[in-house]
Design an enzyme around this catalytic site. Sequence first.
Site, PDB file in Angstrom:
ATOM      1  N   HIS A 371      36.942  36.205  31.925  1.00  0.00           N
ATOM      2  CA  HIS A 371      36.775  37.403  32.757  1.00  0.00           C
ATOM      3  C   HIS A 371      36.761  38.697  31.981  1.00  0.00           C
ATOM      4  CE1 HIS A 371      37.288  35.419  36.701  1.00  0.00           C
ATOM      5  NE2 HIS A 371      38.012  34.571  35.987  1.00  0.00           N
ATOM      6  N   LYS A 564      39.767  51.324  41.680  1.00  0.00           N
ATOM      7  CA  LYS A 564      39.877  50.166  40.785  1.00  0.00           C
ATOM      8  C   LYS A 564      41.077  50.423  39.890  1.00  0.00           C
ATOM      9  CE  LYS A 564      35.627  51.144  39.318  1.00  0.00           C
ATOM     10  NZ  LYS A 564      34.744  50.005  39.114  1.00  0.00           N
ATOM     11  N   ARG A 565      41.507  49.412  39.096  1.00  0.00           N
ATOM     12  CA  ARG A 565      42.591  49.668  38.156  1.00  0.00           C
ATOM     13  C   ARG A 565      42.222  50.852  37.254  1.00  0.00           C
ATOM     14  NH1 ARG A 565      47.010  45.986  38.089  1.00  0.00           N
ATOM     15  NH2 ARG A 565      47.664  47.207  36.297  1.00  0.00           N
ATOM     16  N   LYS A 570      36.985  51.860  32.172  1.00  0.00           N
ATOM     17  CA  LYS A 570      36.361  52.088  33.476  1.00  0.00           C
ATOM     18  C   LYS A 570      35.966  53.554  33.653  1.00  0.00           C
ATOM     19  CE  LYS A 570      38.920  48.247  35.606  1.00  0.00           C
ATOM     20  NZ  LYS A 570      37.872  47.345  36.138  1.00  0.00           N
ATOM     21  N   THR A 672      33.601  43.769  41.051  1.00  0.00           N
ATOM     22  CA  THR A 672      33.398  43.172  42.372  1.00  0.00           C
ATOM     23  C   THR A 672      33.517  44.240  43.460  1.00  0.00           C
ATOM     24  OG1 THR A 672      35.709  42.490  42.244  1.00  0.00           O
ATOM     25  CG2 THR A 672      34.047  40.787  41.873  1.00  0.00           C
ATOM     26  N   LYS A 676      31.386  45.075  47.170  1.00  0.00           N
ATOM     27  CA  LYS A 676      31.959  45.423  48.484  1.00  0.00           C
ATOM     28  C   LYS A 676      31.331  46.717  48.999  1.00  0.00           C
ATOM     29  CE  LYS A 676      36.099  43.299  46.732  1.00  0.00           C
ATOM     30  NZ  LYS A 676      37.340  43.541  45.959  1.00  0.00           N
TER      31      LYS A 676
HETATM   32  C1  376 Z   1      44.643  39.974  33.066  1.00  0.00           C
HETATM   33  C2  376 Z   1      45.023  39.950  34.400  1.00  0.00           C
HETATM   34  C3  376 Z   1      46.312  39.675  34.710  1.00  0.00           C
HETATM   35  C4  376 Z   1      47.225  39.396  33.732  1.00  0.00           C
HETATM   36  C5  376 Z   1      46.862  39.407  32.405  1.00  0.00           C
HETATM   37  C6  376 Z   1      45.574  39.680  32.052  1.00  0.00           C
HETATM   38  C7  376 Z   1      45.201  39.652  30.747  1.00  0.00           C
HETATM   39  C8  376 Z   1      43.947  39.895  30.433  1.00  0.00           C
HETATM   40  C9  376 Z   1      42.988  40.207  31.427  1.00  0.00           C
HETATM   41  C10 376 Z   1      43.340  40.243  32.735  1.00  0.00           C
HETATM   42  N1  376 Z   1      42.460  40.576  33.776  1.00  0.00           N
HETATM   43  C11 376 Z   1      41.165  40.482  33.701  1.00  0.00           C
HETATM   44  O1  376 Z   1      40.603  40.074  32.718  1.00  0.00           O
HETATM   45  C12 376 Z   1      40.404  40.897  34.867  1.00  0.00           C
HETATM   46  O2  376 Z   1      40.920  41.209  35.922  1.00  0.00           O
HETATM   47  N2  376 Z   1      39.090  40.902  34.717  1.00  0.00           N
HETATM   48  C13 376 Z   1      38.187  41.297  35.764  1.00  0.00           C
HETATM   49  O3  376 Z   1      37.745  40.126  36.433  1.00  0.00           O
HETATM   50  C14 376 Z   1      36.861  40.425  37.505  1.00  0.00           C
HETATM   51  C15 376 Z   1      36.528  39.137  38.185  1.00  0.00           C
HETATM   52  O4  376 Z   1      35.756  38.338  37.358  1.00  0.00           O
HETATM   53  C16 376 Z   1      35.634  41.155  36.992  1.00  0.00           C
HETATM   54  O5  376 Z   1      34.841  41.517  38.088  1.00  0.00           O
HETATM   55  C17 376 Z   1      36.031  42.413  36.228  1.00  0.00           C
HETATM   56  O6  376 Z   1      34.909  42.998  35.624  1.00  0.00           O
HETATM   57  C18 376 Z   1      37.032  42.054  35.150  1.00  0.00           C
HETATM   58  O7  376 Z   1      37.519  43.227  34.539  1.00  0.00           O
END
Ligand code: 376
Length: 824
Positions: A371, A564-565, A570, A672, A676
């Site tokens: 991801h 978003k976060r 971003k 995502t 939406k």
């Molecule tokens: C983490 C999330 C929670 C805990 C630890 C993490 C460590 C590395 C990365 C994390 N989160 C992501 O990589 C993440 O949320 N990625 C997002 O995933 C979405 C679903 O595929 C994408 O749409 C976003 O572009 C992407 O940033």
Amino acid sequence: MPDEKTAASRAIVLKPLPRTGAALTHDVQRYQLYHLGRMRDCPPRYTYKALAWTLRDHLMSDWMNTYVARDQPGRRRGYYLSLEFLIGRSLANHVLNLGLDEASREALHRFGQTLEEVAEQETDAGLGNGGLGRLAACFMDSCATLDLPVMGYGLHYQYGMFHQRIENGYQVEDPDHWLRDGNPWEVERAEFTCRVPFGGRTEHYHDKAGIHRARWVDTSDVLAVPYDMPISGYRNHAVNTLRLWKSVSTDVFNLEEFNAGSYSEAVQAANQAEYISMVLYPNDSSENGKELRLRQQYFLVSASMQDALRQWRAAGNSDLTKFAEHNVFQMNDTHPSVAVAELMRLLLDQEGMRWDAAWAITTQCMAYTNHTLLPEALERWPVALFERLLPRLLEIVYEINARFLREVSVAWPGDIDRRRRMSIIEEGPVRQIRMAWLAIVGSFSVNGVAALHSRLLREGLFRDFVDLWPDKFNNKTNGVTPRRWVAHANPGLSALISEQIGEDWIADLSQLERLKPLAEASHAAFHAEWRAVKRANKERLAEIIKARCGVEFNPDALFDVQVKRIHEYKRQLLNVLHVIHLYNRINHGRLDGWADRCVLIGGKAAPGYAMAKRIIKLINSVADVVNSDPDVDGRLKMVFAPNYRVSSMEVIAPATDLSEQISTAGKEASGTGNMKFMMNGAITIGTYDGANIEILDAVGKDNFFLFGLHAEKIEALRPHYQPLSYVENDPDLREVIDLLKSGHFNLYEPGIFDMILDSLLSPHDPWMVLADFRSYVDAQERVAQAWQDEARWTRMSILNTASSGFFSTDRTMQEYNAGIWKLK
Ligand code: 376
């Protein structure tokens, strides 16, 4: 829920309950009176519970029937392994899926309450950080709707994503005790409790047949107790299960210690075990290397793999060589990737298999989704920590690596550098396990989450592995569920769409294409209705903003939204720079082609991410100045929406005109939120990044505001990046930077934004914010022009919704199933 053990019990199925308004009234009232002891004037928070219990009763027969239908030997099943499931609220979702909307409204009407008011009482299940966690929840929804036999495995956190408060413009975190009032949806299934080992040491011996075996002994075990949440499909009577593990101590009172008078030591040991599933880690997109996090990962994985094996046997299977034919595990990023080693351990040490047979099974049933491309997010665990916590798993990882590196040596004899790069163990002062490499080596499928992201993975991070196994790598572009994100969140738009094309679009989003002819201005009545829906949604949001933030948003202005976060990649900063630019224009009377705007930004910063927190402060500081300047006179408003979460987006997306997707190209894996917004008729202003590219393809360049450098240009420019040259050559940017430098937004807190200025002006700024400033401001100019042409904007808006069919997770899940899972 069904009994998984006896064949006789499989025959027992529950009959559905009566579904009329009168029947629901009776059920709700019975819970209010006989369960909650509330007579007259039952407050909505209790009515919520009574209705939730009633709906759960209604789900139960479908839940059992779904289970029974699948509980047969030889049936293939999928498991989604994830540290996060960002579910949000469930009540309205089940009402919609069960088709009990009218009956529920009728029942609540008898108590003088509305469905909206009652649904509002539910606390979000915030068991996730952001995109990755919400994606898992959308996947679960679509699997149920497609009647795919997929079970989710996750953790039963006592504390979910923290609550965000804003104090003097700064983020303050409060704990999210979401279970305080109980969770009416979950069912405890203590009979399926598993034992998860930690610590101890390994012993090696030869069994009677002279085969080398290992034992993991002297372990400190923790119990994993499952809590099941029903996941209902849309009007299809399918109910899948999300199984969340809670950690519990093996014996609350260690009798020996207790009798020896060490009462508090005995209780302390119990507490240690219970910490494991206590709290969700609030880091999105950076690894943190904490021991407790590794404990969480192994706890989830071990309990889930044991449970999947048990279920497979309970369904009447016994020939382990068939296990991979019957089971597939999708790993949501590397967080659960220790599953590769854990399945090997169970097959070797508990089932007595030989290595090659066990490895064949493991590598035929594991699949991995990546991801993120950010290097700081790649998980690595120090070997020493792994050895202390999971000594047996470390041995297995070493063996996997040794055999894998032999394969590499055969393919590239003498290529030492490649061996070093591809080794699962990173050598160096601190030896580390590369979890992504373990996941790739142990899986038959590795996918990215949007076309660009998958390509960049192949060409970059994963290229050595692509050379070795080109067929393992594939793309599965993300989606979102149209049930929650349109049918539930935007009832006005849903009714308007259904009036035109019927209701089938809710379970077949490609049907939205049929709206395309209506986008033409000749359909003036439809245009007017489309605008009226958006207008009502904007009024609803404006009321909430007024109540929570004290700022008035004018529903006639352009609603420009970025939620978003908070993360530098971003580029919320780029958005702020544009707002400052607009503010400058007002102050200098440059109002040619002006469009009134309301800018909304929301999102949480990881508590340890100082820069992200300072960006929140800047947003609030700029908002204060802009909103209180009489010269601005309503032409521009800005708000930071506190505590952004799933239920906020349900109000925000339907009210948005302009969706900000402005990440540095090559950094946002997919996004995502962009989907939406598109479904709800917002138009995107975005970079050529992640799924924006596919959104642009679907809707066409005339209905998307594209700007900024492409990923390749970004990387080519990086070594020569000179942000000061943009400041010197662009008077608009110079004014913005000068105003920031002057301390105009922080008169009482001098210097607090220096770190932001330093980062923007640094040639090493990884996010290259200033490189895209001009292009962004120009695109925003085009937005303002388009906005002033009401018919044109409405057409664009309709075409965005009409082109969003591809971004349903129903399509995503069909692709996972056709390409990876192969479930019936
Ligand atoms: C983490 C999330 C929670 C805990 C630890 C993490 C460590 C590395 C990365 C994390 N989160 C992501 O990589 C993440 O949320 N990625 C997002 O995933 C979405 C679903 O595929 C994408 O749409 C976003 O572009 C992407 O940033």
